[in-house]
Design an enzyme around this catalytic site. Structure first.
Site, PDB file in Angstrom:
ATOM      1  N   HIS A  20      44.176  34.407  45.727  1.00 17.46           N
ATOM      2  CA  HIS A  20      45.462  34.899  46.242  1.00 17.46           C
ATOM      3  C   HIS A  20      46.023  33.996  47.330  1.00 17.46           C
ATOM      4  CE1 HIS A  20      45.222  38.910  44.336  1.00 17.46           C
ATOM      5  NE2 HIS A  20      43.923  38.744  44.469  1.00 17.46           N
TER       6      HIS A  20
ATOM      7  N   GLU B   3      48.824  33.902  48.338  1.00 18.69           N
ATOM      8  CA  GLU B   3      49.879  34.652  49.031  1.00 18.69           C
ATOM      9  C   GLU B   3      49.382  35.410  50.249  1.00 18.69           C
ATOM     10  OE1 GLU B   3      48.603  35.291  46.075  1.00 18.69           O
ATOM     11  OE2 GLU B   3      48.393  37.439  45.704  1.00 18.69           O
TER      12      GLU B   3
ATOM     13  N   CYS C  88      45.576  35.868  40.254  1.00 19.84           N
ATOM     14  CA  CYS C  88      44.606  36.934  39.954  1.00 19.84           C
ATOM     15  C   CYS C  88      45.047  37.770  38.748  1.00 19.84           C
ATOM     16  CB  CYS C  88      44.346  37.760  41.206  1.00 19.84           C
ATOM     17  SG  CYS C  88      42.767  38.624  41.141  1.00 19.84           S
TER      18      CYS C  88
HETATM   19  N1  GLN Z   1      40.696  42.931  38.694  1.00 21.17           N
HETATM   20  C1  GLN Z   1      42.129  42.955  38.625  1.00 21.17           C
HETATM   21  C2  GLN Z   1      42.605  43.018  37.193  1.00 21.17           C
HETATM   22  O1  GLN Z   1      41.864  43.101  36.305  1.00 21.17           O
HETATM   23  C3  GLN Z   1      42.732  41.756  39.317  1.00 21.17           C
HETATM   24  C4  GLN Z   1      42.505  41.855  40.788  1.00 21.17           C
HETATM   25  C5  GLN Z   1      43.553  41.208  41.629  1.00 21.17           C
HETATM   26  O2  GLN Z   1      44.649  40.881  41.190  1.00 21.17           O
HETATM   27  N2  GLN Z   1      43.228  41.095  42.888  1.00 21.17           N
HETATM   28  O3  GLN Z   1      43.774  42.970  36.951  1.00 21.17           O
END
Ligand code: GLN
Length: 196
Positions: A173, A175, A74
């Protein structure tokens, strides 16, 4: 384990379950001591700022250029991109993977959702993927393997997992689900480096 901000603890547990020895990386000497790096989910712009504040930005770019294996989920995927759309103009990227990533790509209405993904290289059933304000990969460069795409719905076909050499990134994710297969794939790639 890059431990500046984000869901560090969840990755820590997943790595430990895979038998990897995980340590926090917050300073240059700690980065120099690890074989590989996980970049957690969190807030990419905050992590980018902290990388600058902690003097880690250039050392990390250097290690990635030298071929250090890395895995970003992410926000970690956003940081590993070579180009990021819809981010702050001062946000830094690490260019670990030749790709353009769109931040918060799934839109405001769908802050988070889950999906079962076919994941290349993981043949024993789909991967349950949790997306939280997730990015997607808008452009994957020539040397980039696409490992998973959104299977259905308005974002059908969007790329959500990629690998270039031994740098791996997922929009979602792994994790948080207890399914260790993606982490295992990463740990194995560190132990048996691909000949690329
Ligand atoms: N929207 C977040 C960002 O721009 C990422 C979200 C996440 O890691 N769950 O970094």
């Amino acid at each position: 384990m890059l431990a500046l901000q984000g869901d560090v603890r969840e990755h820590f547990h997943a790595l430990a379950e895979c038998g990897a020895e995980a340590v926090n990386v917050r300073r240059e000497s700690e980065l120099a001591a690890v074989d590989a790096l996980v970049l957690p989910g969190g807030e990419s712009t905050a992590i980018s700022k902290l990388l600058e504040v902690f003097g880690l930005l250039e050392p990390l770019r250097q290690r990635l250029r030298e071929g250090m294996p890395a895995f970003g989920s992410c926000a970690g995927m956003i940081l590993l991109a070579s180009e990021v759309l819809d981010t702050r103009p001062d946000a830094q990227s690490l260019s670990g993977i030749d790709m353009t990533v769109r931040r918060n790509a799934f839109g405001r209405q769908v802050d988070s959702f889950e999906a079962d993904l076919d994941f290349a290289g993981l043949d024993d059933g789909p991967v349950r993927a949790v997306f939280i304000r997730a990015p997607w990969v808008e452009r994957a460069g020539d040397g980039v393997e696409v490992l998973a795409r959104v299977p259905a719905g308005p974002a059908e076909g969007r790329i959500v997992a990629v690998r270039q050499g031994n740098v791996l990134a997922t929009s979602f994710h792994p994790e948080v689900t207890g399914d260790l297969r993606v982490h295992r794939m990463f740990v194995e790639s560190v132990l048996t480096p691909a000949d690329r």
